[in-house]
Design a protein around this motif. Structure first.
Motif, PDB file in Angstrom:
ATOM      1  N   GLN A  29     -12.755  15.717 -12.909  1.00 43.05           N
ATOM      2  CA  GLN A  29     -12.117  15.429 -11.633  1.00 43.05           C
ATOM      3  C   GLN A  29     -12.270  16.641 -10.718  1.00 43.05           C
ATOM      4  OE1 GLN A  29      -7.930  14.547 -11.941  1.00 43.05           O
ATOM      5  NE2 GLN A  29      -8.041  13.118 -10.236  1.00 43.05           N
ATOM      6  N   HIS A  30     -12.632  16.390  -9.468  1.00 39.87           N
ATOM      7  CA  HIS A  30     -12.820  17.478  -8.504  1.00 39.87           C
ATOM      8  C   HIS A  30     -12.518  16.972  -7.099  1.00 39.87           C
ATOM      9  CE1 HIS A  30     -16.684  15.368  -8.692  1.00 39.87           C
ATOM     10  NE2 HIS A  30     -16.913  15.807  -7.465  1.00 39.87           N
ATOM     11  N   TRP A  31     -12.295  17.939  -6.214  1.00 41.17           N
ATOM     12  CA  TRP A  31     -11.869  17.613  -4.857  1.00 41.17           C
ATOM     13  C   TRP A  31     -12.520  18.556  -3.844  1.00 41.17           C
ATOM     14  CZ3 TRP A  31      -8.807  18.838  -8.991  1.00 41.17           C
ATOM     15  CH2 TRP A  31      -8.101  17.792  -9.581  1.00 41.17           C
TER      16      TRP A  31
ATOM     17  N   ASP B  68     -10.685  19.550  -1.331  1.00 42.56           N
ATOM     18  CA  ASP B  68      -9.533  20.232  -0.732  1.00 42.56           C
ATOM     19  C   ASP B  68      -8.517  20.627  -1.802  1.00 42.56           C
ATOM     20  OD1 ASP B  68      -9.127  17.283  -0.956  1.00 42.56           O
ATOM     21  OD2 ASP B  68      -7.110  17.833  -0.314  1.00 42.56           O
TER      22      ASP B  68
ATOM     23  N   GLY C  23      -6.060  17.891  -3.212  1.00 43.37           N
ATOM     24  CA  GLY C  23      -6.610  16.777  -3.971  1.00 43.37           C
ATOM     25  C   GLY C  23      -6.651  15.465  -3.223  1.00 43.37           C
ATOM     26  N   GLN C  24      -6.761  15.521  -1.910  1.00 40.59           N
ATOM     27  CA  GLN C  24      -6.793  14.287  -1.111  1.00 40.59           C
ATOM     28  C   GLN C  24      -8.201  13.713  -0.956  1.00 40.59           C
ATOM     29  OE1 GLN C  24      -4.801  15.729   2.413  1.00 40.59           O
ATOM     30  NE2 GLN C  24      -2.793  15.156   1.606  1.00 40.59           N
ATOM     31  N   HIS C  25      -9.221  14.539  -1.229  1.00 40.09           N
ATOM     32  CA  HIS C  25     -10.615  14.094  -1.067  1.00 40.09           C
ATOM     33  C   HIS C  25     -11.317  14.198  -2.416  1.00 40.09           C
ATOM     34  CE1 HIS C  25     -10.023  13.957   3.270  1.00 40.09           C
ATOM     35  NE2 HIS C  25      -9.402  15.122   3.136  1.00 40.09           N
ATOM     36  N   GLU C  26     -10.967  13.243  -3.279  1.00 42.90           N
ATOM     37  CA  GLU C  26     -11.466  13.246  -4.653  1.00 42.90           C
ATOM     38  C   GLU C  26     -12.965  12.967  -4.709  1.00 42.90           C
ATOM     39  OE1 GLU C  26     -10.214  11.452  -8.999  1.00 42.90           O
ATOM     40  OE2 GLU C  26      -9.234  10.683  -7.206  1.00 42.90           O
ATOM     41  N   ASN C  27     -13.619  13.619  -5.677  1.00 44.05           N
ATOM     42  CA  ASN C  27     -15.059  13.456  -5.935  1.00 44.05           C
ATOM     43  C   ASN C  27     -15.922  13.825  -4.735  1.00 44.05           C
ATOM     44  OD1 ASN C  27     -14.533  12.570  -8.587  1.00 44.05           O
ATOM     45  ND2 ASN C  27     -14.120  10.516  -7.804  1.00 44.05           N
ATOM     46  N   GLN C  28     -15.422  14.768  -3.931  1.00 47.02           N
ATOM     47  CA  GLN C  28     -16.171  15.244  -2.773  1.00 47.02           C
ATOM     48  C   GLN C  28     -16.210  16.765  -2.788  1.00 47.02           C
ATOM     49  OE1 GLN C  28     -14.908  13.493   0.996  1.00 47.02           O
ATOM     50  NE2 GLN C  28     -13.912  11.850  -0.139  1.00 47.02           N
TER      51      GLN C  28
END
Length: 126
Positions: free
Chosen positions: A84-86, A88, A91-96
């Motif tokens: 899992q990664h973000w 920001d 953690g509002q922009h997951e997989n980005q």
């Protein structure tokens, strides 16, 4: 007189697993034992000294300035392993990833819930 960062101690449930996780993702040398610690050496000579604890771990934030090549390798490993990664810290922009200051950045957690960040350009574009 100069001042340079030398090391910090990172609490982990399993120091070997945690040190290996970060070293492998960032393409750093194999962690080495030193006393009670499992040491991850960074390329600037500083180190992250992991120590095992049974106490509750409160996630800390660690940010790394990496090259474009290291970032490419890191994000490929993160995606291949479905970590899992973000883009920001909230953690509002997951997989980005983000593109702040003309670089790239990503946030992810280590096995203990510490928040790791990799950026290719320092904030402010310095």
């Amino acid at each position: 007189m100069s001042v340079k960062f030398n090391h910090t101690i990172i609490h982990a449930k399993d120091k070997v697993v945690s040190a290996q996780f970060l070293a492998e993702l960032l393409g750093l040398p194999e962690p080495t034992p030193f006393g009670h610690f499992q040491v991850v050496k960074l390329t600037d000579g500083a180190s992250l000294d992991y120590i095992s604890t049974q106490d509750a771990i409160h996630g800390q934030h660690y940010a790394f300035l990496v090259t474009e090549e290291v970032f490419d390798s890191l994000i490929a490993k993160i995606r291949d392993r479905k970590i899992q990664h973000w883009a920001d810290p909230r953690g509002q922009h997951e997989n980005q990833i983000n593109t702040h200051d003309g670089g790239r950045g990503v946030y992810f957690q280590d096995p203990n819930g510490h928040y790791m960040e990799a950026i290719t350009v320092p904030y402010g574009g310095w």
